[in-house]
Structures are given as structure tokens and as C-alpha cells.
Design a protein around this motif. Structure first.
Motif, PDB file in Angstrom:
ATOM      1  N   UNK A 161      49.244  33.718  45.075  1.00 32.46           N
ATOM      2  CA  UNK A 161      50.032  34.863  45.520  1.00 32.46           C
ATOM      3  C   UNK A 161      49.368  36.165  45.079  1.00 32.46           C
ATOM      4  N   UNK A 162      48.931  36.229  43.808  1.00 33.35           N
ATOM      5  CA  UNK A 162      48.245  37.427  43.320  1.00 33.35           C
ATOM      6  C   UNK A 162      46.962  37.673  44.102  1.00 33.35           C
ATOM      7  N   UNK A 163      46.242  36.605  44.402  1.00 36.17           N
ATOM      8  CA  UNK A 163      44.998  36.754  45.175  1.00 36.17           C
ATOM      9  C   UNK A 163      45.279  37.265  46.583  1.00 36.17           C
ATOM     10  N   UNK A 164      46.463  36.964  47.088  1.00 33.66           N
ATOM     11  CA  UNK A 164      46.787  37.357  48.457  1.00 33.66           C
ATOM     12  C   UNK A 164      47.156  38.822  48.584  1.00 33.66           C
ATOM     13  N   UNK A 165      47.417  39.512  47.455  1.00 32.23           N
ATOM     14  CA  UNK A 165      47.885  40.896  47.564  1.00 32.23           C
ATOM     15  C   UNK A 165      46.963  41.931  46.918  1.00 32.23           C
ATOM     16  N   UNK A 166      46.212  41.589  45.851  1.00 35.43           N
ATOM     17  CA  UNK A 166      45.408  42.609  45.169  1.00 35.43           C
ATOM     18  C   UNK A 166      44.019  42.747  45.790  1.00 35.43           C
ATOM     19  N   UNK A 167      43.560  43.992  45.908  1.00 31.66           N
ATOM     20  CA  UNK A 167      42.262  44.270  46.523  1.00 31.66           C
ATOM     21  C   UNK A 167      41.112  43.561  45.808  1.00 31.66           C
ATOM     22  N   UNK A 168      41.232  43.410  44.518  1.00 37.26           N
ATOM     23  CA  UNK A 168      40.161  42.780  43.736  1.00 37.26           C
ATOM     24  C   UNK A 168      39.875  41.371  44.214  1.00 37.26           C
ATOM     25  N   UNK A 169      40.903  40.715  44.796  1.00 32.74           N
ATOM     26  CA  UNK A 169      40.760  39.325  45.222  1.00 32.74           C
ATOM     27  C   UNK A 169      40.802  39.175  46.740  1.00 32.74           C
ATOM     28  N   UNK A 170      40.750  40.290  47.449  1.00 30.28           N
ATOM     29  CA  UNK A 170      40.732  40.229  48.907  1.00 30.28           C
ATOM     30  C   UNK A 170      42.007  40.655  49.586  1.00 30.28           C
ATOM     31  N   UNK A 171      43.022  41.090  48.810  1.00 29.52           N
ATOM     32  CA  UNK A 171      44.269  41.581  49.380  1.00 29.52           C
ATOM     33  C   UNK A 171      44.175  43.041  49.791  1.00 29.52           C
ATOM     34  N   UNK A 172      45.333  43.652  50.076  1.00 34.83           N
ATOM     35  CA  UNK A 172      45.364  45.033  50.569  1.00 34.83           C
ATOM     36  C   UNK A 172      45.720  46.055  49.509  1.00 34.83           C
ATOM     37  N   UNK A 173      46.237  45.620  48.361  1.00 30.94           N
ATOM     38  CA  UNK A 173      46.890  46.543  47.441  1.00 30.94           C
ATOM     39  C   UNK A 173      46.109  46.730  46.157  1.00 30.94           C
ATOM     40  N   UNK A 174      46.134  47.963  45.657  1.00 26.89           N
ATOM     41  CA  UNK A 174      45.474  48.296  44.398  1.00 26.89           C
ATOM     42  C   UNK A 174      46.545  48.733  43.407  1.00 26.89           C
ATOM     43  N   UNK A 175      46.733  47.993  42.351  1.00 26.67           N
ATOM     44  CA  UNK A 175      47.724  48.324  41.330  1.00 26.67           C
ATOM     45  C   UNK A 175      47.179  47.907  39.975  1.00 26.67           C
ATOM     46  N   UNK A 176      47.845  48.321  38.916  1.00 25.29           N
ATOM     47  CA  UNK A 176      47.353  48.095  37.560  1.00 25.29           C
ATOM     48  C   UNK A 176      47.544  46.636  37.145  1.00 25.29           C
ATOM     49  N   UNK A 177      46.453  45.988  36.853  1.00 29.80           N
ATOM     50  CA  UNK A 177      46.514  44.581  36.475  1.00 29.80           C
ATOM     51  C   UNK A 177      46.915  44.386  35.011  1.00 29.80           C
ATOM     52  N   UNK A 178      46.953  45.474  34.224  1.00 28.04           N
ATOM     53  CA  UNK A 178      47.507  45.334  32.871  1.00 28.04           C
ATOM     54  C   UNK A 178      49.031  45.327  32.906  1.00 28.04           C
ATOM     55  N   UNK A 179      49.619  45.933  33.927  1.00 26.70           N
ATOM     56  CA  UNK A 179      51.081  45.959  34.069  1.00 26.70           C
ATOM     57  C   UNK A 179      51.586  44.874  35.013  1.00 26.70           C
ATOM     58  N   UNK A 180      50.745  44.415  35.888  1.00 22.10           N
ATOM     59  CA  UNK A 180      51.105  43.354  36.842  1.00 22.10           C
ATOM     60  C   UNK A 180      49.929  42.380  36.898  1.00 22.10           C
ATOM     61  N   UNK A 181      49.695  41.633  35.798  1.00 26.27           N
ATOM     62  CA  UNK A 181      48.504  40.785  35.705  1.00 26.27           C
ATOM     63  C   UNK A 181      48.493  39.665  36.741  1.00 26.27           C
ATOM     64  N   UNK A 182      47.302  39.382  37.245  1.00 27.19           N
ATOM     65  CA  UNK A 182      47.162  38.398  38.314  1.00 27.19           C
ATOM     66  C   UNK A 182      47.545  36.994  37.866  1.00 27.19           C
ATOM     67  N   UNK A 183      47.379  36.695  36.580  1.00 27.19           N
ATOM     68  CA  UNK A 183      47.787  35.387  36.062  1.00 27.19           C
ATOM     69  C   UNK A 183      49.190  35.436  35.483  1.00 27.19           C
ATOM     70  N   UNK A 184      49.835  36.601  35.545  1.00 28.85           N
ATOM     71  CA  UNK A 184      51.175  36.765  35.019  1.00 28.85           C
ATOM     72  C   UNK A 184      51.186  36.888  33.504  1.00 28.85           C
ATOM     73  N   UNK A 185      52.268  37.428  32.958  1.00 27.67           N
ATOM     74  CA  UNK A 185      52.474  37.379  31.518  1.00 27.67           C
ATOM     75  C   UNK A 185      52.966  35.980  31.152  1.00 27.67           C
ATOM     76  N   UNK A 186      52.771  35.542  29.903  1.00 26.57           N
ATOM     77  CA  UNK A 186      53.330  34.245  29.497  1.00 26.57           C
ATOM     78  C   UNK A 186      54.834  34.187  29.797  1.00 26.57           C
ATOM     79  N   UNK A 187      55.257  33.097  30.413  1.00 24.27           N
ATOM     80  CA  UNK A 187      56.653  32.953  30.829  1.00 24.27           C
ATOM     81  C   UNK A 187      57.458  32.381  29.674  1.00 24.27           C
ATOM     82  N   UNK A 188      58.390  33.176  29.149  1.00 26.95           N
ATOM     83  CA  UNK A 188      59.207  32.763  28.013  1.00 26.95           C
ATOM     84  C   UNK A 188      60.337  31.849  28.467  1.00 26.95           C
TER      85      UNK A 188
END
Length: 352
Positions: free
Chosen positions: A208-235
Motif C-alpha cells: 500500500x505504501x509503495x502504491x502511493x509514495x513517489x519514492x516507490x512509484x506512487x503519486x504522492x510526496x509526504x514525510x516518511x518520518x511522520x508516515x513511514x512506509x513500513x509503519x510505526x510498530x503496532x502496539x
């Protein structure tokens, strides 16, 4: 429970937002469950005299960055506000683990701050637009006896009227088909209750992250420290609170006029980006619909063909139909009428 309305918060920052000169960001601090926390209210500066506004609430591992969405509503003569909730995006601090949640209800304080600030700035009517977990947070807030419409008369003048709710793929049920969800919900609840301080850490970037972020071929550019492509650890604690909120919400139906937009199908578990982009790669659409029909008595639904989990981040054709669905619903929008519950469906143009 939500912090009482008498609880004080402090404005600690007020400046031009990172999105540019059209946006203002204000950060507030207030006592959280364990220590002081922060929440950030962002607003577009357009239509400063309009009395009706949109308030956008993001999802899990997310923050507000969709300037085009704000501009869309500004063009429709609304004011536009958005929040980065405590522990998310602009509101992350070293003392607060990202996305940590003691209770879904704790975000009631964030929403109080946003709504009261909006009222102070001349907003009298609000339509809340919420994505994914944001949809669960807002629905829980509106269903509680401390929601704005239920305040003591002394406080009612402090809040604008929340007159409508728009849900973008809300997290109303765990991401399993209905027949599976019925079997696994209790075992999952028991597991997360026994291991509240455990985490699940993703080992790779999601499709899903690869499908949206420009770094991975998607259309959108956003901060990966705030919306990391691998997600934050799920508590597990967060997941437990989500399950409890979903169960509680099902017991407290809402009559507020509600539009729920969703993808036409689920693409969880697909093996390629192309397959994932054909639907919702995060939540199960059928379980979402089933939960929504139990929760909202005045519900309109809109199925978006090829819509992503965050429908606004979909490819242009699907995004356009998503926005058109919102526009159509708003055009027919009236003040809440709890005397005649209804349910309707917005039909795609090629099916009309």
C-alpha cells in the motif's frame, strides 16, 4: 474518557505551516494520560468569513498533507481545518511514542480544542471528514454523552454545531471478511489483552505504501518520518483500544447525517502494486459496510471503483469520483433530522 471541558490547554505555537503561506498551524499542549501531550490544528486561510467549515481528521500512521483536498473545499466556499492528533505528525514529541493510545476516547480533548477554536473564529456549523482510524475516533466522540450536541447548556455556546459526517474508508471493523471476523475477533481481543505492551514490527515496506509514495512509484510526496512506509510498530494496547471502541460504537448508533465512501473491493494480500491499487489494501470493505449499517441510522454510501484505502490518494479518475460523491451529498445536505432514519446509496455514473 475525554478530558472535561473545563480542563485548560495552552497554545504554545502559532505560525505559517510547512504546507505554505496559505496554511496556519497552531500547536496546543495539555495533560495527557501519562504526561503532557501536544495537538496541532492546521487551517487554510481562505474564506475567513464563512460560517460553515470542514474539519479533517487523519488515520493511523498519518498526518495532514493533502493541500489539494483543502483547496477543493475552499473552492466550495467552506473554511477548512485539519488536525494532527496527539502522537501524530506535527504533534509527535520525544516524550510521546508515535501513535500511542491509552483509549480512543482520549482524542476527545483534541477535538474539543479544534471545535472550540473554530467557534471562536466564527464557525457555526462543521462537517467532519475523517479517514480510517480517524473515522473511528470521530464516531466514538460523537456517540459519547460528552459530545458537543450533548453538552450542558453552559458549554453549548462554546461549540459549533456538528451537522454532518463524511467517512473515508473508516476503521469500523478489523480487516477480515465478515465470516472470518466473527471467528477471530475474540481470540485477538484475548491476545492483545494478555500482552498489552507487545508490538508488531513490520519487516518490509507495505505494498500500500509503495502504491502511493513517489519514492516507490506512487503519486504522492509526504514525510516518511511522520508516515513511514513500513509503519510505526503496532502496539497491542492500541489494537485492544480499537477493538473496544468498535464494540462500544456498535452499541450506540448515531443519527447524524453520514456519507461513507469506500472502495468497491478489498485488495488485502495481493502480491503486486497493480493489484493492490484496484481497491482497499488495508481494510475489508464488506466488514466496514456491515459495521457502518449497524452504527449510522442516516447513512449514505458511495463505492469508488479503483479507490485506494485513502480515497483521496487514489489515481485521478477514482479521486475525482470520490470528490464528486462528496459534492453530490453536500449539495443535497440538510440539517440533521433524527425523526426519519434513512439509508441510501450513491450510484456510479455508469450504473445510473
Amino acid at each position: 474518557m475525554s478530558t472535561p471541558i473545563g480542563q485548560q490547554w495552552t497554545l504554545i505555537n502559532d505560525h505559517e505551516d510547512l504546507l505554505g503561506a496559505d496554511f496556519r498551524a497552531r500547536t496546543f499542549t495539555f495533560p495527557g494520560p501519562k504526561s503532557s501531550v501536544h495537538t496541532t490544528l492546521i487551517n487554510h486561510l481562505g474564506n475567513p468569513n464563512a460560517e460553515r467549515a470542514i474539519l479533517y481528521i487523519h488515520g493511523y500512521t498519518d498526518y495532514f498533507f493533502q493541500t489539494g483536498l483543502a483547496n477543493y473545499f475552499i473552492d466550495q466556499n467552506y473554511r477548512f481545518y485539519a488536525m494532527d492528533l496527539q502522537g501524530y505528525g506535527r504533534s509527535i514529541r520525544p516524550t510521546t511514542p508515535p501513535n500511542w493510545c491509552d483509549s480512543i476516547e482520549q482524542y476527545g480533548q483534541d477535538l474539543d480544542i479544534a471545535l472550540i477554536t473554530m467557534k471562536q473564529e466564527g464557525v457555526n456549523e462543521v462537517i467532519i471528514l475523517a479517514h480510517s482510524t480517524g473515522g473511528l475516533i470521530v464516531s466514538t466522540y460523537l456517540a459519547q454523552p460528552y459530545a458537543p450536541k450533548e453538552r450542558e447548556s453552559h458549554y453549548k455556546k462554546s461549540f459549533p454545531d456538528v451537522i454532518g459526517l463524511i467517512l473515508n474508508s473508516p476503521f469500523l471493523a478489523l480487516p477480515f471478511p465478515p465470516e472470518v471476523l466473527n471467528k477471530v475477533s475474540w481470540p485477538i481481543r484475548i491476545l492483545v489483552s494478555l500482552l498489552p505492551f507487545s508490538y508488531l514490527r513490520a519487516k518490509k515496506i507495505s505494498l500500500y505504501a509503495k502504491s502511493i509514495h513517489k519514492k516507490f512509484g506512487g503519486q504522492w510526496d509526504y514525510r516518511l518520518d511522520w508516515k513511514p512506509a513500513e509503519g510505526f510498530p503496532l502496539a497491542f494496547k492500541w489494537l485492544k483500544e480499537v477493538i473496544l471502541a468498535q464494540r462500544n460504537l456498535a452499541k450506540h448508533p448515531l443519527s447524524i447525517p453520514t456519507l461513507m465512501c469506500h472502495a468497491t473491493k478489498t485488495t488485502i494480500g495481493k502480491l503486486t502494486i497493480e493489484e493492490t491499487q484496484q481497491g482497499d489494501g488495508v481494510l475489508d470493505v464488506d466488514s466496514m459496510l456491515e459495521a457502518a449499517q449497524k452504527t449510522f441510522s442516516n447513512l449514505t454510501t458511495a463505492a469508488i471503483d479503483n479507490g485506494f484505502h485513502d480515497l483521496y490518494l487514489s489515481k485521478p479518475e477514482a479521486q475525482a469520483y470520490y470528490l464528486d460523491s462528496i459534492h453530490d451529498w453536500l449539495t443535497r445536505f440538510h440539517a440533521p433530522d433524527t425523526t426519519s432514519p434513512s439509508s441510501e446509496k450513491i450510484t456510479p455514473p455508469d450504473e445510473a
